[in-house]
Design an enzyme around this catalytic site. Structure first.
Site, PDB file in Angstrom:
ATOM      1  CG  HIS A   8      -0.289   0.061   2.542  1.00 22.67           C
ATOM      2  ND1 HIS A   8      -0.002  -1.079   3.285  1.00 22.67           N
ATOM      3  CD2 HIS A   8       0.167   1.094   3.291  1.00 22.67           C
ATOM      4  CE1 HIS A   8       0.586  -0.731   4.422  1.00 22.67           C
ATOM      5  NE2 HIS A   8       0.704   0.588   4.454  1.00 22.67           N
ATOM      6  CG  HIS A  81       3.930   4.771   5.060  1.00 26.93           C
ATOM      7  ND1 HIS A  81       3.002   5.390   5.861  1.00 26.93           N
ATOM      8  CD2 HIS A  81       3.448   3.515   4.846  1.00 26.93           C
ATOM      9  CE1 HIS A  81       2.000   4.553   6.119  1.00 26.93           C
ATOM     10  NE2 HIS A  81       2.250   3.398   5.516  1.00 26.93           N
ATOM     11  CD  GLU A 130       3.596  -0.134   6.936  1.00 26.77           C
ATOM     12  OE1 GLU A 130       3.053   0.806   6.321  1.00 26.77           O
ATOM     13  OE2 GLU A 130       2.962  -0.922   7.658  1.00 26.77           O
TER      14      GLU A 130
END
Ligand code: CO
Length: 139
Positions: A8, A81, A130
């Site tokens: 994502h 992110h 991430e």
């Protein structure tokens, strides 16, 4: 270690309901999850599900939230992110440290219920990365 699929893109927003409405009405998104609080991370989260990925909308819960400062600097919100899947989070931590990167904090459970870490933006062209362990029932 090798990064897997893009899971994502994280977008910090000042108002998650308003942001959901934008994705719904302007972009025609039809599959948006119900927002939920993650008090341990200081954020309210929901996912805009896309055919090949997700947009993670994150709103700070309060002034202690790690994204509070980001929203102060970017009052309309902003891209925060990028999340890639990895097979094993501890292997990923070791590989990041071996590569000289700065891992932010210890592995913790993320919004998908699997362990995550963040890697400092200075190690990746200014992008906060991430890394998330692939859910066991995914793909
Ligand atoms: Co995320």
């Amino acid at each position: 270690m090798k990064i897997g699929p893009l899971n994502h893109v994280g977008v910090a927003v000042p108002d998650i309901e308003e942001a959901m409405e934008t994705y719904r009405t302007l972009y025609g998104a039809t599959d948006i999850t119900v927002p939920f609080d993650m008090p341990t991370q200081g954020v309210k989260v929901c996912f805009v599900n896309l055919p090949n990925s997700q947009i993670e909308l994150i709103e700070p819960l309060d002034e202690q939230s790690p994204i509070w400062g980001f929203i102060q600097k970017n009052p309309k919100g902003g891209q925060h992110h990028v999340c890639f899947e990895v097979a094993d989070i501890h292997e990923a931590v070791d590989a990041m440290k071996a590569g000289g990167a700065t891992v932010l904090g210890e592995p913790r459970i993320g919004a998908h219920g699997t362990p995550i870490i963040f890697v400092h933006p200075k190690d990746s062209n200014g992008v906060l990365i991430e890394l998330m362990e692939t859910p066991k029932d995914a793909h």
